[in-house]
Every structure is written in structure tokens, then in C-alpha cells.
Scaffold this active site. Structure first.
Site, PDB file in Angstrom:
ATOM      1  N   VAL A   1       0.835  -1.196   0.000  1.00  0.00           N
ATOM      2  CA  VAL A   1       0.000   0.000   0.000  1.00  0.00           C
ATOM      3  C   VAL A   1       0.868   1.243   0.000  1.00  0.00           C
ATOM      4  CG1 VAL A   1      -1.731   1.288   1.331  1.00  0.00           C
ATOM      5  CG2 VAL A   1      -1.834  -1.208   1.246  1.00  0.00           C
ATOM      6  N   CYS A   2       0.547   2.189  -0.874  1.00  0.00           N
ATOM      7  CA  CYS A   2       1.213   3.485  -0.884  1.00  0.00           C
ATOM      8  C   CYS A   2       0.268   4.482  -0.214  1.00  0.00           C
ATOM      9  CB  CYS A   2       1.508   3.911  -2.322  1.00  0.00           C
ATOM     10  SG  CYS A   2       2.350   5.498  -2.413  1.00  0.00           S
ATOM     11  N   LEU A   3       0.507   4.722   1.053  1.00  0.00           N
ATOM     12  CA  LEU A   3      -0.367   5.606   1.821  1.00  0.00           C
ATOM     13  C   LEU A   3       0.514   6.449   2.729  1.00  0.00           C
ATOM     14  CD1 LEU A   3      -3.321   6.299   2.526  1.00  0.00           C
ATOM     15  CD2 LEU A   3      -3.280   4.455   4.187  1.00  0.00           C
TER      16      LEU A   3
END
Length: 183
Positions: free
Chosen positions: A84-86
């Protein structure tokens, strides 16, 4: 017990007391799966994902590692690894956040408001920017294909009989045990 381990235990127990199904991976409290439902009124509605969570030794001072186990079509989630790119998890994490924040705020916000300008899935990002209705349809297709409730179960869920019993099952089994006389 050190402060980070107390906090880890407290946050995990708090998460387990919510409606999320939590499956421990091993005896420790550092790795587990959480069943996450897509937000209502989004193309992800009706989808259920198994999220792998790993808590570092320095949690809550260091952010948890979050990844989708079953496939999801999203610009900010790597389709193959589930990474996840968060920002809030990867860069701006604070000890003020907890695991419930991840599942009640951060992940729903990620699915509701994708950021195609910082993609891990370039194809999803390009499609979202070029043709939003087709992107939404592809999201729904992935939900149908990879994120049905039975897709998150797998072998682990089939073995956990306690959590699968309904209230009726509990009542009947309790009555049977309570009704037997002592020898």
C-alpha cells in the site's frame, strides 16, 4: 513489559473488540490478518479483503506494515504484492494513531480517494485519469473475482470453528453441555 509491547497489546485488543475479524498468524502479537470490507457507496462496496498487518518492534513509534492479500484494483496498491502506498502509514505515521485508525479511517479514505499521481499500479492510475467509469467497472470486476467474502477465508478460516458458529449454535452447544449431569 515495555511500553511499546503494552501499547501493541492494547491496540490489538481494541481492534479485536471492533467488528473486524482478526486472525493471528503465529503466537506473537506482531503479525495478523484483518478482514476489511470496502467502503459503502464506492466501487469497492461489497468487497472483502484480507489485510496482512505486521507490527514492528518499535510500534507505535514506527508504523505498521499493511498489505492486501487478495487482489484489488487501485492506483495506490501494488497489484502483485498488495503493498500500500499511503502517506499516513508510510511517512507521516504518529504514535497518536492506532490500528483502529488504520481500518476505520486510513484504508477507507485510500479506497474512496485514490491518488493517481503517486501510483503503485500505473495501469489503474492511467485508466482512472483517462476513463473513470471504465476504472470503476474494473474495480467492481476485481471485487467480484477476488474479493468475495469466501475469498478471504481460505484454509485458516475453515479451521477456526469458534468464530464461525452462530448464536444458535452457541446456545444449542451450551445447553447440551449444561444439561449433562456430573459423573
Amino acid at each position: 513489559m515495555s511500553s511499546p509491547s503494552k501499547r501493541r497489546e492494547m491496540d490489538l485488543m481494541k481492534l479485536m473488540m471492533t467488528d473486524y475479524k482478526v486472525e493471528m498468524i503465529n503466537d506473537g502479537m506482531q503479525e495478523f490478518f484483518v478482514h476489511f470490507h470496502g467502503p459503502k457507496e464506492s466501487p469497492y462496496q461489497g468487497g472483502v479483503w484480507k489485510i496482512r498487518v505486521e507490527l514492528p518492534d518499535a510500534y507505535p513509534y514506527k508504523s505498521p506494515s499493511i498489505g492486501f492479500v487478495n487482489k484489488i484494483y487501485h492506483p495506490n496498491v501494488d497489484e502483485m504484492s498488495g503493498s500500500v502506498c499511503l502517506d499516513v502509514i508510510n511517512q507521516t505515521w504518529s504514535p497518536m494513531f492506532d490500528l483502529v485508525n488504520v481500518f476505520e479511517v486510513f484504508l477507507p479514505q485510500l479506497l474512496l480517494y485514490p491518488n493517481p499521481s503517486d501510483p503503485l499500479n500505473g495501469e489503474a492510475a492511467a485508466l482512472m485519469m483517462r476513463d473513470r467509469p471504465t476504472y470503476d467497472q474494473r474495480v467492481k470486476e476485481y471485487c467480484e473475482k477476488y474479493a468475495k467474502p469466501e475469498d478471504v477465508g481460505g484454509a485458516l478460516e475453515e479451521k477456526s470453528s469458534d468464530e464461525e458458529l452462530s448464536e444458535d449454535d452457541y446456545a444449542s452447544s451450551d445447553e447440551a453441555i449444561a444439561g449433562e449431569p456430573d459423573p
